[in-house]
Design an enzyme around this catalytic site. Sequence first.
Site, short mmCIF file in Angstrom:
data_model
loop_
_atom_site.label_atom_id
_atom_site.label_comp_id
_atom_site.label_asym_id
_atom_site.label_seq_id
_atom_site.Cartn_x
_atom_site.Cartn_y
_atom_site.Cartn_z
CE LYS A 28 -4.62 0.76 0.63
NZ LYS A 28 -5.67 -0.22 0.17
N GLY A 48 -24.01 3.00 -2.40
CA GLY A 48 -23.23 3.65 -3.15
C GLY A 48 -22.82 2.78 -4.28
CG ASN A 49 -19.58 4.05 -7.07
OD1 ASN A 49 -20.40 4.25 -7.79
ND2 ASN A 49 -18.48 4.63 -6.73
P1 NAD Z 1 -19.17 4.67 -2.33
O1 NAD Z 1 -18.57 5.86 -1.77
O2 NAD Z 1 -19.73 4.82 -3.71
O3 NAD Z 1 -20.42 4.40 -1.10
C1 NAD Z 1 -20.73 4.60 -0.21
C2 NAD Z 1 -22.09 4.83 0.18
O4 NAD Z 1 -22.18 4.84 1.57
C3 NAD Z 1 -22.47 6.30 -0.29
O5 NAD Z 1 -23.46 6.43 -1.16
C4 NAD Z 1 -22.65 7.19 1.08
O6 NAD Z 1 -23.38 8.15 0.94
C5 NAD Z 1 -22.69 6.15 2.06
N1 NAD Z 1 -22.69 6.43 3.31
C6 NAD Z 1 -21.48 7.07 3.92
N2 NAD Z 1 -21.56 7.03 5.19
C7 NAD Z 1 -22.79 6.38 5.66
C8 NAD Z 1 -23.38 6.19 6.71
N3 NAD Z 1 -22.97 6.47 7.67
N4 NAD Z 1 -24.76 5.32 6.68
C9 NAD Z 1 -25.18 5.03 5.47
N5 NAD Z 1 -24.66 5.09 4.30
C10 NAD Z 1 -23.38 6.04 4.47
O7 NAD Z 1 -18.03 3.68 -1.88
P2 NAD Z 1 -18.02 2.28 -2.45
O8 NAD Z 1 -17.13 2.21 -3.52
O9 NAD Z 1 -19.53 1.71 -2.85
O10 NAD Z 1 -17.48 1.44 -1.43
C11 NAD Z 1 -18.46 1.03 -0.37
C12 NAD Z 1 -17.75 0.24 0.57
O11 NAD Z 1 -17.08 -0.94 0.18
C13 NAD Z 1 -16.52 1.06 1.37
O12 NAD Z 1 -16.12 0.77 2.76
C14 NAD Z 1 -15.23 0.82 0.64
O13 NAD Z 1 -13.92 0.71 1.16
C15 NAD Z 1 -15.61 -0.97 0.48
N6 NAD Z 1 -14.93 -1.41 -0.92
C16 NAD Z 1 -15.27 -1.04 -2.04
C17 NAD Z 1 -14.56 -1.65 -3.00
C18 NAD Z 1 -14.82 -0.98 -4.54
O14 NAD Z 1 -14.69 -1.76 -5.74
N7 NAD Z 1 -15.49 0.04 -4.72
C19 NAD Z 1 -13.82 -2.66 -3.07
C20 NAD Z 1 -13.55 -3.15 -1.66
C21 NAD Z 1 -14.02 -2.44 -0.60
#
Ligand code: NAD
Length: 353
Positions: free
Chosen positions: A80, A187-188
């Site tokens: 990292k 989210g995503n």
């Molecule tokens: P993102 O930012 O697109 O989505 C996160 C969502 O959570 C957002 O819509 C945000 O508004 C919401 N949010 C934030 N705080 C909140 C709360 N207190 N209560 C409810 N909702 C809340 O992120 P993402 O890419 O969808 O990732 C989501 C999680 O998965 C993160 O923890 C990320 O580290 C983990 N993750 C993502 C990936 C990836 O490929 N994107 C890979 C591994 C792990």
Amino acid sequence: MTVFTHPEFDHHEHLTFCCDPETGLRAIIAVHNTSRGPALGGCRMFPYTSDEEALRDVLRLSRGMTYKSALANLDLGGGKSVIIGDPRKHKTEALLESMGRFLEQLGGLYIAAEDSGTSVADLRVMGRQTANVAGIRERPGFDGKPSNGDPSPATAWGTFAGLKAAVKHKLGRSDLEGLTVAVQGIGNVGYRLAQHLTEAGAKLWVYDIHQDQMDRAVAELGATPATAEEILYLPVDVVAPCAMGAVLNDLSIAKLQAPIVAGAANNQLAGPLHDEMLWKHGVLYAPDFVINAGGIIDVYYERTGPDPDAVRKHVDAIGQTLHEIFERSDRDGLPTGQIADQLAEERFKHFSR
Ligand code: NAD
């Protein structure tokens, strides 16, 4: 600041402190273990308040990548990097190119991908100076749609596969028709997971801090809106944390009603003891670094050449890995997180290429 005796050091193979006064770059690159292959992991940019805070973060995250990649059966090690600075104020093309030159100096020992505070576009700027960046190419996605490098679809698919394995193990059912699931964060990843669940016939409750995300899930997926206070504690079959970390803590675990926690959020456990607490509480926990590995699997295949079928099969295998973890947990009478660590260590400590 200590290094070799740092509580998070854990036999890191390599640490690089990068400093470039001309561009203002200050960064740390941590390589935890390369027995399975080059260390691949995100490059995070964050306004750390001290060098100590940055070092602790990079060591902890880098070690986590070794475990994640080993459990995903990738020929990758764990690493990292962190850039010290506020991405909204201090990020310049010159600084990113400087980071690219430091990556190049490591000769492929570490490969950087996007992380919080950096974007695919930023990684492309670093990529002007080095080939040791990943997740930046447009390619055919594993789901047949064009991909711009965003790993979220693969992460969501892997989380779906893992959730199904948890339901099979705990509830003895393969069919998700009528399964009840509470998704925190749409989210995503969370939205896509919700789509897969809806298509499989599950009934969803959702909460997101952004109202527009909620409205979309309600309108497009027929989900039921929930509040911040109730989303984790609904009497549903599965709680899927897909927002932020540390949601599984002393207070929340005591109030959980769902028999399964299976979601994509990173670092869901507030501390190491919460793995055992969930287990004693009778909750089947799908360790986050196993269930959310779809993204790194997708990024890995960018390097070996796009092969959507192979990516899909590999991401689906997350379900089998979790099945193995759940079986061993029952057999050995140990929490799932501990079993996942053991399995990862077997895979990277005794690995020969
Ligand atoms: P993102 O930012 O697109 O989505 C996160 C969502 O959570 C957002 O819509 C945000 O508004 C919401 N949010 C934030 N705080 C909140 C709360 N207190 N209560 C409810 N909702 C809340 O992120 P993402 O890419 O969808 O990732 C989501 C999680 O998965 C993160 O923890 C990320 O580290 C983990 N993750 C993502 C990936 C990836 O490929 N994107 C890979 C591994 C792990």
